[in-house]
Design a protein around this motif. Structure first.
Motif, PDB file in Angstrom:
ATOM      1  N   GLU A  87      35.878  41.928  33.315  1.00  0.00           N
ATOM      2  CA  GLU A  87      34.933  42.294  34.420  1.00  0.00           C
ATOM      3  C   GLU A  87      35.232  41.790  35.587  1.00  0.00           C
ATOM      4  OE1 GLU A  87      32.618  44.698  33.482  1.00  0.00           O
ATOM      5  OE2 GLU A  87      33.536  44.800  31.757  1.00  0.00           O
ATOM      6  N   ASN A  88      34.879  42.489  36.601  1.00  0.00           N
ATOM      7  CA  ASN A  88      34.923  41.933  38.072  1.00  0.00           C
ATOM      8  C   ASN A  88      33.784  40.888  38.217  1.00  0.00           C
ATOM      9  OD1 ASN A  88      37.032  43.838  38.785  1.00  0.00           O
ATOM     10  ND2 ASN A  88      35.341  45.338  39.544  1.00  0.00           N
ATOM     11  N   GLY A  89      34.501  39.799  38.954  1.00  0.00           N
ATOM     12  CA  GLY A  89      33.545  38.611  39.073  1.00  0.00           C
ATOM     13  C   GLY A  89      32.426  39.072  40.368  1.00  0.00           C
ATOM     14  N   LYS A  90      31.445  38.121  40.486  1.00  0.00           N
ATOM     15  CA  LYS A  90      30.852  38.150  41.653  1.00  0.00           C
ATOM     16  C   LYS A  90      31.386  38.094  42.936  1.00  0.00           C
ATOM     17  CE  LYS A  90      26.741  35.849  39.204  1.00  0.00           C
ATOM     18  NZ  LYS A  90      25.877  34.777  38.849  1.00  0.00           N
ATOM     19  N   ASP A  91      30.760  38.816  44.058  1.00  0.00           N
ATOM     20  CA  ASP A  91      31.390  38.655  45.215  1.00  0.00           C
ATOM     21  C   ASP A  91      31.342  37.377  45.877  1.00  0.00           C
ATOM     22  OD1 ASP A  91      31.664  41.270  45.301  1.00  0.00           O
ATOM     23  OD2 ASP A  91      30.060  41.901  46.405  1.00  0.00           O
ATOM     24  N   GLY A  92      32.384  36.870  46.673  1.00  0.00           N
ATOM     25  CA  GLY A  92      32.247  35.521  47.373  1.00  0.00           C
ATOM     26  C   GLY A  92      31.243  35.571  48.623  1.00  0.00           C
ATOM     27  N   ALA A  93      31.069  34.173  48.907  1.00  0.00           N
ATOM     28  CA  ALA A  93      30.162  33.974  49.943  1.00  0.00           C
ATOM     29  C   ALA A  93      30.829  34.763  51.302  1.00  0.00           C
ATOM     30  CB  ALA A  93      30.064  32.507  50.324  1.00  0.00           C
ATOM     31  N   ASP A  94      29.872  35.231  52.177  1.00  0.00           N
ATOM     32  CA  ASP A  94      30.325  35.767  53.344  1.00  0.00           C
ATOM     33  C   ASP A  94      31.187  34.695  54.216  1.00  0.00           C
ATOM     34  OD1 ASP A  94      29.270  38.235  52.730  1.00  0.00           O
ATOM     35  OD2 ASP A  94      27.480  37.888  54.197  1.00  0.00           O
TER      36      ASP A  94
END
Length: 158
Positions: A52-59
């Motif tokens: 599965e796609n992981g969580k988005d990284g921090a801005d």
């Protein structure tokens, strides 16, 4: 069964099968884990698994401030006081916009009040504003002399 994980991973990347998260050996025709599929290439069978796609990284950090935009403040140029004699109807002009600017509007105001002078129209004309005043006798009202100032609004051009 002769499949090595290193071969499977390198072959998968060369084939453009990214994102590649795991390569596993599985017997031919056997059940595969969820998210996996068999791929045959160059006489070899590879099992490619995608998670599965992981969580988005921090801005990321904000970039530096950009340069200031051009200052495009309008200029209001007011013309001199012009006499409007009684029983006349004529056009009065405001100042012209200077080089490097363009007319965007204008107007007028009567300096001496009260006055019965009526505005017949106003408009841009080239690079200046003009107003037509009718200070003629209307009905039983007696007209009196007045004066007007016409102004032109200019905006710098790029």
């Amino acid at each position: 069964m002769r499949t090595t994980i290193a071969t499977a991973v390198v072959s998968g990347l060369l084939l453009g099968l990214a994102p590649l998260t795991a390569a596993v050996a599985a017997p031919s025709g056997g059940d595969l884990p969820p998210g996996c599929k068999r791929h045959k290439q160059y006489g070899h069978t590879f099992v490619i698994c995608k998670g599965e796609n992981g969580k988005d990284g921090a801005d990321g950090k904000d970039g530096p401030q950009g340069p200031a935009g051009p200052v495009r403040a309008p200029q209001v140029l007011t013309g001199p006081e012009q006499e409007v004699p009684a029983d006349t109807s004529k056009e009065y002009a405001g100042p012209e916009c200077p080089s490097g600017t363009s007319i965007v509007g204008g107007g007028h105001y009567q300096v001496k009040t009260p006055s019965f002078a009526l505005v017949q129209g106003d408009r841009p004309d080239g690079q200046q504003w003009k107003v037509w005043l009718n200070n003629a006798h209307v009905g039983s009202a007696k007209t009196t002399a007045t004066s007007v100032k016409v102004y032109t609004i200019c905006l710098p051009v790029d």
